[in-house]
Design an enzyme around this catalytic site. Structure first.
Site, PDB file in Angstrom:
ATOM      1  N   CYS A  76      -2.248   9.503   2.357  1.00 18.03           N
ATOM      2  CA  CYS A  76      -1.718   8.884   1.126  1.00 18.03           C
ATOM      3  C   CYS A  76      -2.566   9.236  -0.091  1.00 18.03           C
ATOM      4  CB  CYS A  76      -1.632   7.380   1.290  1.00 18.03           C
ATOM      5  SG  CYS A  76      -3.184   6.632   1.789  1.00 18.03           S
TER       6      CYS A  76
ATOM      7  N   GLU B  41       0.884  -1.176   0.000  1.00 16.88           N
ATOM      8  CA  GLU B  41       0.000   0.000   0.000  1.00 16.88           C
ATOM      9  C   GLU B  41       0.912   1.213   0.000  1.00 16.88           C
ATOM     10  OE1 GLU B  41      -3.297   0.182  -0.160  1.00 16.88           O
ATOM     11  OE2 GLU B  41      -3.713  -1.959  -0.056  1.00 16.88           O
TER      12      GLU B  41
HETATM   13  P1  NAD Z   1       7.893   4.885   5.237  1.00 21.05           P
HETATM   14  O1  NAD Z   1       8.000   4.090   3.988  1.00 21.05           O
HETATM   15  O2  NAD Z   1       8.968   5.831   5.568  1.00 21.05           O
HETATM   16  O3  NAD Z   1       7.776   3.919   6.514  1.00 21.05           O
HETATM   17  C1  NAD Z   1       6.873   2.832   6.572  1.00 21.05           C
HETATM   18  C2  NAD Z   1       7.482   1.736   7.422  1.00 21.05           C
HETATM   19  O4  NAD Z   1       8.695   1.270   6.817  1.00 21.05           O
HETATM   20  C3  NAD Z   1       7.836   2.154   8.851  1.00 21.05           C
HETATM   21  O5  NAD Z   1       7.327   1.165   9.734  1.00 21.05           O
HETATM   22  C4  NAD Z   1       9.355   2.189   8.850  1.00 21.05           C
HETATM   23  O6  NAD Z   1       9.899   1.752  10.075  1.00 21.05           O
HETATM   24  C5  NAD Z   1       9.764   1.229   7.761  1.00 21.05           C
HETATM   25  N1  NAD Z   1      11.036   1.631   7.113  1.00 21.05           N
HETATM   26  C6  NAD Z   1      11.397   2.905   6.800  1.00 21.05           C
HETATM   27  N2  NAD Z   1      12.602   2.909   6.163  1.00 21.05           N
HETATM   28  C7  NAD Z   1      12.970   1.608   6.035  1.00 21.05           C
HETATM   29  C8  NAD Z   1      14.096   0.960   5.454  1.00 21.05           C
HETATM   30  N3  NAD Z   1      15.072   1.646   4.857  1.00 21.05           N
HETATM   31  N4  NAD Z   1      14.173  -0.388   5.512  1.00 21.05           N
HETATM   32  C9  NAD Z   1      13.183  -1.092   6.110  1.00 21.05           C
HETATM   33  N5  NAD Z   1      12.090  -0.526   6.676  1.00 21.05           N
HETATM   34  C10 NAD Z   1      11.967   0.792   6.653  1.00 21.05           C
HETATM   35  O7  NAD Z   1       6.468   5.593   5.152  1.00 21.05           O
HETATM   36  P2  NAD Z   1       5.838   6.680   6.136  1.00 21.05           P
HETATM   37  O8  NAD Z   1       6.684   7.900   6.089  1.00 21.05           O
HETATM   38  O9  NAD Z   1       5.516   6.080   7.460  1.00 21.05           O
HETATM   39  O10 NAD Z   1       4.445   6.959   5.406  1.00 21.05           O
HETATM   40  C11 NAD Z   1       4.329   7.852   4.331  1.00 21.05           C
HETATM   41  C12 NAD Z   1       4.237   7.132   3.014  1.00 21.05           C
HETATM   42  O11 NAD Z   1       3.326   6.068   3.105  1.00 21.05           O
HETATM   43  C13 NAD Z   1       3.721   8.025   1.905  1.00 21.05           C
HETATM   44  O12 NAD Z   1       4.393   7.732   0.704  1.00 21.05           O
HETATM   45  C14 NAD Z   1       2.262   7.628   1.790  1.00 21.05           C
HETATM   46  O13 NAD Z   1       1.674   7.919   0.555  1.00 21.05           O
HETATM   47  C15 NAD Z   1       2.346   6.174   2.062  1.00 21.05           C
HETATM   48  N6  NAD Z   1       1.069   5.687   2.579  1.00 21.05           N
HETATM   49  C16 NAD Z   1       0.327   4.837   1.836  1.00 21.05           C
HETATM   50  C17 NAD Z   1      -0.894   4.405   2.310  1.00 21.05           C
HETATM   51  C18 NAD Z   1      -1.767   3.455   1.536  1.00 21.05           C
HETATM   52  O14 NAD Z   1      -2.686   2.930   2.136  1.00 21.05           O
HETATM   53  N7  NAD Z   1      -1.532   3.234   0.259  1.00 21.05           N
HETATM   54  C19 NAD Z   1      -1.353   4.845   3.532  1.00 21.05           C
HETATM   55  C20 NAD Z   1      -0.568   5.700   4.274  1.00 21.05           C
HETATM   56  C21 NAD Z   1       0.652   6.117   3.799  1.00 21.05           C
END
Ligand code: NAD
Length: 439
Positions: free
Chosen positions: A251, A217
């Site tokens: 998102c 997602e």
């Molecule tokens: P993110 O990708 O930074 O983090 C998400 C998760 O990934 C966290 O639990 C984090 O600990 C982990 N993570 C981060 N960097 C990592 C790495 N290098 N290696 C392994 N794991 C890692 O996302 P965010 O900042 O929490 O959320 C924002 C993003 O999420 C935006 O792009 C938004 O559009 C998207 N989003 C999508 C949906 C959806 O339902 N499609 C919903 C909410 C947010």
């Protein structure tokens, strides 16, 4: 991460593998009982969740209840109400057997096993627990890793899970990249990731190593087209709602506006008037908080790159992490603000004279998570949908499709893969196994 924490994570994973093998989760009554108990514990933690959401993201009580708590509860009730029906095998037609023997064909819905659910920061309750209840209603066990960027909420999520479930069934692992990297090396049976496309690639690569099925997602720049025949008052109010909620960190928020040149000035005039009426004391501190100071700096950078384009708002407070609802005019694709998903309360406005040009620009870019079109013409709306793609779409509205458990929610291409909510969650977290029986 120290050796002890690593051993602990591996231990929980093994316990869940062992528990899944007992087949207890295959029993629909077991699932319902567990989820009913979870419902009670979750509801009892409403105050704690709302307080944590206020601390981490500045969400008002009203907003927290509406977009976090109620969405989980209504999804949960819908799943509980329908699981008996959905879990029944589906009988399908059969091709004749060469011997003439009777053939029965059916699809059974099998639990995958031990699931790994990775949550984002922006709707940390809804986007961690909605996948969880989908996984559980389909008979899986789950390890959840909430976002480290909303630590107060993450702690309450852990309390709820500990009070609701045995660790061998559902467990929370707190942490960030290190913990996530370890978890992603384990042989899970299913991975459900919500987050950015960049981290999505890391997750998918890790899953590919072990060929683990997954849902992604993700996000992206969701376009909002406003045609010259749109009801501009409705457009302003509905775009405003979808853009400023959670300080733009949604998102499916409208990322930018593509408006017909002939109505742009009127639209902007109405937008400014609407903002002034809705937020008579200004928007700073009234629309939630940005998750981190780094993200504030990133957003500020978009404005500093083209200060002359800021026509409303633009102020922020690094200390309190507040940011004003901000409009930018005369934006082009080469502006800094158009290079990635904004994820904050900045709304760039671009124009077209010919809708074909706008659609071509949209289609030249990664497939968005949502696309919105405002028009009074059904024909134009249908044409726009027919000639573009996006995870989901709305006509004359924004973001509310996410709250409907009747609609599958998710992205396409770079905005994600797999769909969930309601019955689609049950299907997402179940393996459809074909069974053919000859008498
Ligand atoms: P993110 O990708 O930074 O983090 C998400 C998760 O990934 C966290 O639990 C984090 O600990 C982990 N993570 C981060 N960097 C990592 C790495 N290098 N290696 C392994 N794991 C890692 O996302 P965010 O900042 O929490 O959320 C924002 C993003 O999420 C935006 O792009 C938004 O559009 C998207 N989003 C999508 C949906 C959806 O339902 N499609 C919903 C909410 C947010």
């Amino acid at each position: 991460m120290n050796k002890e924490s690593e051993e602990q994570i591996r231990g929980i994973f093994q316990q869940q593998k062992d528990f899944f093998k007992t087949n207890q989760t295959k029993d629909i009554e077991f699932r319902k009982k567990q989820l009913r108990n979870f419902r009670t514990v979750f509801t009892n933690h409403t105050d704690a969740l709302c307080e944590a959401l206020e601390t981490d993201l500045g969400k008002s009580r009203k907003e927290a209840e509406y977009v976090e708590i109620q969405i989980v509860l209504s999804e949960l009730d819908y799943l509980l109400e329908n699981i008996d029906e959905w879990a029944k095998p589906t009988l399908v037609e059969s091709k004749p057997h060469p011997s003439g023997a009777e053939v029965i064909s059916k699809i059974i819905y099998e639990s995958y096993g031990v699931n790994y659910i990775i949550g984002p920061f922006n709707y940390p309750v809804q986007l961690t627990f909605s996948p969880l209840i989908g996984a559980l209603i389909a008979g899986n066990t789950a390890i959840i890793k909430p976002s480290e960027n909303t630590p107060h909420v993450a702690k309450v999520l852990e309390d709820i899970v500990k009070e609701s479930f045995e660790e061998s069934y559902v467990a929370v692992v707190q942490g960030a990249i290190e913990e996530n990297t370890l978890l992603l090396s384990l042989p899970f049976d299913y991975i459900f990731f919500t987050g950015s496309p960049n981290v999505g690639k890391i997750v998918m690569k890790a899953a590919a190593e072990q060929l683990i099925p997954l849902t992604l997602e993700l996000g992206g720049k969701s376009p909002t087209i406003v045609h010259h025949d749109a009801d501009l008052d409705k457009a302003v109010a509905r775009i405003s709602y979808g853009k400023w909620i959670n300080c733009g960190q949604t998102c499916v928020a409208p990322d930018y506006i593509y408006i017909h040149e002939s109505v742009k000035d009127l639209f902007i005039e109405k937008f400014k008037a609407y903002l002034k009426t809705t937020y008579p004391d200004g928007t700073l501190g009234k629309i939630g908080k940005i998750v981190s100071q780094n993200q504030i700096k990133q957003l500020a950078g978009y404005l500093e790159a083209s200060p002359e384009k800021v026509i409303y708002g633009g102020k922020y407070d690094l200390e309190t992490r507040h940011f004003e609802a901000t409009l930018m005019d005369n934006v082009t694709w080469s502006d800094k603000v158009m290079q990635q998903e904004i994820f904050g309360p900045i709304l760039p406005i671009m124009t077209y004279n010919d809708i074909n040009d706008a659609l071509e620009e949209i289609n030249n870019r990664p497939k968005p998570l949502a696309l919105y079109v405002f028009t009074e013409s059904q024909e134009l709306a249908d044409d726009v949908l027919n000639r573009t793609t996006s995870g989901d779409a709305e006509i004359n509205s924004t973001i509310i499709h996410v709250g409907s458990h009747y609609l599958p929610f998710g992205g396409v291409g770079t905005s994600g893969m797999g769909k969930y909510h309601g019955k689609f969650s049950f299907e997402n977290f179940s393996h459809s196994r074909s069974v053919l029986q000859v008498k």
